[in-house]
Design a protein around this motif. Structure first.
Motif, short mmCIF file in Angstrom:
data_model
loop_
_atom_site.label_atom_id
_atom_site.label_comp_id
_atom_site.label_asym_id
_atom_site.label_seq_id
_atom_site.Cartn_x
_atom_site.Cartn_y
_atom_site.Cartn_z
N GLN A 1 0.81 -1.21 0.00
CA GLN A 1 0.00 0.00 0.00
C GLN A 1 0.85 1.27 0.00
OE1 GLN A 1 -3.41 0.28 -0.12
NE2 GLN A 1 -3.39 -1.91 -0.51
N ALA A 2 2.17 1.13 0.02
CA ALA A 2 3.07 2.28 0.10
C ALA A 2 3.91 2.36 -1.17
CB ALA A 2 3.96 2.14 1.32
N PRO A 3 3.57 3.28 -2.08
CA PRO A 3 4.26 3.33 -3.35
C PRO A 3 5.74 3.71 -3.24
CG PRO A 3 2.77 5.18 -3.14
CD PRO A 3 2.52 4.28 -1.98
N GLU A 4 6.10 4.55 -2.29
CA GLU A 4 7.49 4.97 -2.15
C GLU A 4 8.02 4.49 -0.81
OE1 GLU A 4 8.33 9.09 -3.03
OE2 GLU A 4 6.57 9.18 -4.31
N THR A 5 9.09 3.74 -0.86
CA THR A 5 9.68 3.20 0.35
C THR A 5 11.18 3.46 0.34
OG1 THR A 5 8.05 1.40 0.33
CG2 THR A 5 9.98 1.11 1.72
N THR A 6 11.70 3.92 1.45
CA THR A 6 13.14 4.00 1.62
C THR A 6 13.50 3.11 2.80
OG1 THR A 6 12.98 5.95 3.06
CG2 THR A 6 13.31 6.36 0.72
N THR A 7 14.75 2.72 2.88
CA THR A 7 15.17 1.87 3.98
C THR A 7 16.43 2.46 4.62
OG1 THR A 7 16.53 0.46 2.57
CG2 THR A 7 14.27 -0.25 2.95
N ARG A 8 16.63 2.09 5.87
CA ARG A 8 17.86 2.43 6.57
C ARG A 8 18.12 1.34 7.59
NH1 ARG A 8 17.39 5.07 11.69
NH2 ARG A 8 15.26 5.59 12.21
N GLU A 9 19.34 1.25 8.04
CA GLU A 9 19.73 0.28 9.05
C GLU A 9 19.94 1.02 10.36
OE1 GLU A 9 20.24 -3.13 8.71
OE2 GLU A 9 19.54 -3.04 6.65
N PHE A 10 19.49 0.41 11.46
CA PHE A 10 19.72 0.97 12.79
C PHE A 10 19.93 -0.17 13.75
CE2 PHE A 10 18.25 2.54 16.93
CZ PHE A 10 19.10 3.64 17.07
N ASP A 11 21.08 -0.23 14.36
CA ASP A 11 21.43 -1.30 15.30
C ASP A 11 21.18 -2.69 14.71
OD1 ASP A 11 22.32 0.43 17.25
OD2 ASP A 11 20.46 0.39 18.40
N GLY A 12 21.52 -2.85 13.44
CA GLY A 12 21.37 -4.15 12.80
C GLY A 12 19.96 -4.49 12.35
N THR A 13 19.05 -3.55 12.47
CA THR A 13 17.66 -3.78 12.06
C THR A 13 17.35 -2.93 10.84
OG1 THR A 13 17.00 -4.17 14.35
CG2 THR A 13 15.25 -3.61 12.80
N ARG A 14 16.73 -3.54 9.85
CA ARG A 14 16.29 -2.79 8.68
C ARG A 14 14.99 -2.08 9.00
NH1 ARG A 14 17.08 -3.65 2.57
NH2 ARG A 14 19.07 -4.03 3.51
N ILE A 15 14.94 -0.80 8.72
CA ILE A 15 13.76 0.03 8.96
C ILE A 15 13.26 0.53 7.60
CG2 ILE A 15 12.85 2.11 10.04
CD1 ILE A 15 15.09 1.74 12.16
N VAL B 1 6.28 7.25 8.20
CA VAL B 1 5.94 6.12 9.05
C VAL B 1 7.06 5.10 8.92
CG1 VAL B 1 4.26 4.30 9.52
CG2 VAL B 1 3.47 6.53 8.67
N GLU B 2 7.70 4.78 10.06
CA GLU B 2 8.75 3.78 10.08
C GLU B 2 8.16 2.43 10.43
OE1 GLU B 2 11.93 4.77 12.73
OE2 GLU B 2 12.32 6.68 11.73
N LEU B 3 8.55 1.41 9.67
CA LEU B 3 8.06 0.05 9.89
C LEU B 3 9.25 -0.87 10.13
CD1 LEU B 3 5.57 -0.14 6.90
CD2 LEU B 3 5.07 0.54 9.25
N ARG B 4 9.11 -1.72 11.13
CA ARG B 4 10.12 -2.75 11.37
C ARG B 4 9.39 -3.96 11.93
NH1 ARG B 4 13.99 0.04 15.53
NH2 ARG B 4 13.12 1.90 14.67
#
Length: 109
Positions: A77-91, A102-105
């Protein structure tokens, strides 16, 4: 201290409801007295409500973060998504229908 209520004002109430339902929230329609129709989701003592924004109401620069199961399915449902890493977790970072980040993990195993 524990957060137990979050209310968002939405310019596109129905579209916002559908977006947040795609993340796993289950809303029910509510109307209290002469107040507006809005949606509420409650889980584990936390209430998340979506209210219609007034015509000239500023929405602010709110940023939200949720742990959701099956993030890739939610991203449909989210046409544009970016990602980043934080403490070994993909956000995964998406925008809701009103432009809020909205951050999803996924929950830790």
């Amino acid at each position: 201290m524990q957060l137990d209520l979050l209310v968002l004002r939405c310019q596109q109430l129905e579209t916002s409801r559908q977006f947040y339902e795609s993340l796993g929230f289950r809303f029910v329609a509510e109307k209290h007295g002469t107040g507006p129709l809005h949606y509420a989701a409650e889980d584990a003592g936390f209430v998340f409500e979506l209210y219609p924004a007034a015509a000239n109401e500023a929405l602010g620069n709110t940023r939200l973060g949720f742990r959701v199961k099956h993030v890739p399915q939610s991203l449909a449902q989210a046409p544009e998504t970016t990602t980043r890493e934080f403490d070994g977790t993909r956000i995964y970072i998406v925008r809701d229908p009103d432009g809020r980040k909205v951050e999803l993990r996924e929950p830790a195993s």
